[in-house]
Write an enzyme that holds these catalytic residues in place. Structure first.
Site, PDB file in Angstrom:
ATOM      1  N   HIS A   6       0.809  -1.229   0.000  1.00 45.22           N
ATOM      2  CA  HIS A   6       0.000   0.000   0.000  1.00 45.22           C
ATOM      3  C   HIS A   6       0.841   1.276   0.000  1.00 45.22           C
ATOM      4  CE1 HIS A   6      -2.758  -3.056   1.564  1.00 45.22           C
ATOM      5  NE2 HIS A   6      -3.688  -2.366   0.940  1.00 45.22           N
ATOM      6  N   GLU A  78       3.404  -2.614   7.170  1.00 50.36           N
ATOM      7  CA  GLU A  78       4.256  -2.241   6.036  1.00 50.36           C
ATOM      8  C   GLU A  78       5.473  -1.435   6.494  1.00 50.36           C
ATOM      9  OE1 GLU A  78       2.006  -0.922   2.595  1.00 50.36           O
ATOM     10  OE2 GLU A  78       0.816  -2.769   2.636  1.00 50.36           O
ATOM     11  N   ARG A 166     -22.552   6.361  21.744  1.00 47.96           N
ATOM     12  CA  ARG A 166     -23.097   7.677  21.379  1.00 47.96           C
ATOM     13  C   ARG A 166     -24.515   7.477  20.865  1.00 47.96           C
ATOM     14  NH1 ARG A 166     -17.681   9.214  20.158  1.00 47.96           N
ATOM     15  NH2 ARG A 166     -17.304  11.285  21.004  1.00 47.96           N
ATOM     16  N   ARG A 221     -16.896  13.887  27.660  1.00 44.02           N
ATOM     17  CA  ARG A 221     -18.261  13.427  27.389  1.00 44.02           C
ATOM     18  C   ARG A 221     -19.131  13.362  28.635  1.00 44.02           C
ATOM     19  NH1 ARG A 221     -18.374   8.449  24.056  1.00 44.02           N
ATOM     20  NH2 ARG A 221     -20.600   8.899  24.216  1.00 44.02           N
TER      21      ARG A 221
END
Ligand SMILES: O=P(O)(O)O[C@H]1O[C@H](CO)[C@@H](O)[C@H]1O
Ligand SMILES: O=c1cc[nH]c(=O)[nH]1
Length: 251
Positions: A6, A78, A166, A221
């Site tokens: 990639h 990689e 959520r 949160r």
């Protein structure tokens, strides 16, 4: 010399780099590269924006992972094929403990494995634990820079919405198995949610690589769901930490 699938890079491109700084956001890669000496862009392919430069005379690579475990695992695999053995993640995060403030710096000692990719490297009974020395470098970096930090456990989820419980999604629905999960992690002392450290820690421990993770808090949160902070200022602080940690590890 063979190129990896990639990233499209070969070992020669990294000029001996053994340490990678791995943000999630591709644009963050470019911003981090400005802190390196002689920065050069090596590749921009899919979510992987790869830069190389030097810190204290050592070759260092910066490579974004994109969001989540699968793409993170590709970047790490990689880069490891190209000779990297140390991975320093620098991310953003949502805190779930009331005493943690927006803008605070969190260092993840270990992660709750709410991802799928890590199970392709080791069974769930195997811990998603950071490398002690790389994490110590993050701590020492904060101390050197006089930056306060919290260190502890992170919940690392494949999904941003249901996996982090959520309810403000399109449907407002969180499957029953995940209802109450945020409260459970809070009670177990988990500091925060993000989306890559479980894969990163598990695969690095399993493959004999080193990993650590630092993140800047965008939102607490327990107080609100949508951030209203200056992302740039938070990023500056966490980038300073990861650059200093990299220098400490390279010395
Ligand atoms: O800012 P980054 O590094 O992308 O990290 C966090 O932000 C993304 C979600 O908004 C996820 O990747 C999460 O882990
Ligand atoms: O709440 C948050 C904020 C940033 N990134 C996450 O994964 N969760």
């Amino acid at each position: 010399m063979e190129k990896v699938f990639h990233l499209g890079l070969s070992r020669d491109d990294l000029k001996g780099a053994t340490l990678a700084i791995v943000p999630g956001d591709p644009d963050r890669s470019a911003r981090i590269s400005t802190f390196l000496d002689n920065p050069e862009c090596l590749a921009k392919t899919r979510e992987f924006h790869v830069y190389r430069g030097e810190l204290n005379g050592h070759s260092v690579v910066v490579c974004s992972t994109g969001i989540g475990g699968p793409s993170t695992s590709i970047a790490v695999e990689e880069l490891a094929q190209l000779g990297v053995d140390t991975f320093l993640r620098i991310g953003t995060t949502g805190a779930i403990q009331p005493h943690i403030n927006e803008g605070d710096i969190l260092i993840s000692q270990a992660s709750v494995r709410l991802d799928g990719a890590s199970q392709h490297f080791a069974p769930l009974s195997y811990p998603a634990v950071s490398d002690f020395f790389a994490t110590q470098a993050m701590v020492n970096a904060c101390d050197n820079l006089a930056i306060n930090y919290h260190i502890g456990i992170t919940a690392s989820s494949d999904t941003f919405y249901p996996g982090q419980e959520r309810y403000d999604t399109y449907s407002g629905y969180v499957p029953r198995a995940l209802q109450g999960s945020c409260e459970e992690w809070q009670k177990l002392g988990v500091m925060n949610y993000e989306m890559e450290s479980a894969t990163l820690f598990t695969m690095c421990a399993a493959l004999g690589l080193r990993a650590a993770c630092v993140a800047g808090v965008l939102v607490n949160r327990t107080k609100q769901e949508i951030p209203n902070v200056d992302h740039g200022e938070i990023e500056k602080k966490s980038v300073a930490v990861v650059i200093e940690a990299a220098k400490l590890l390279l010395n």
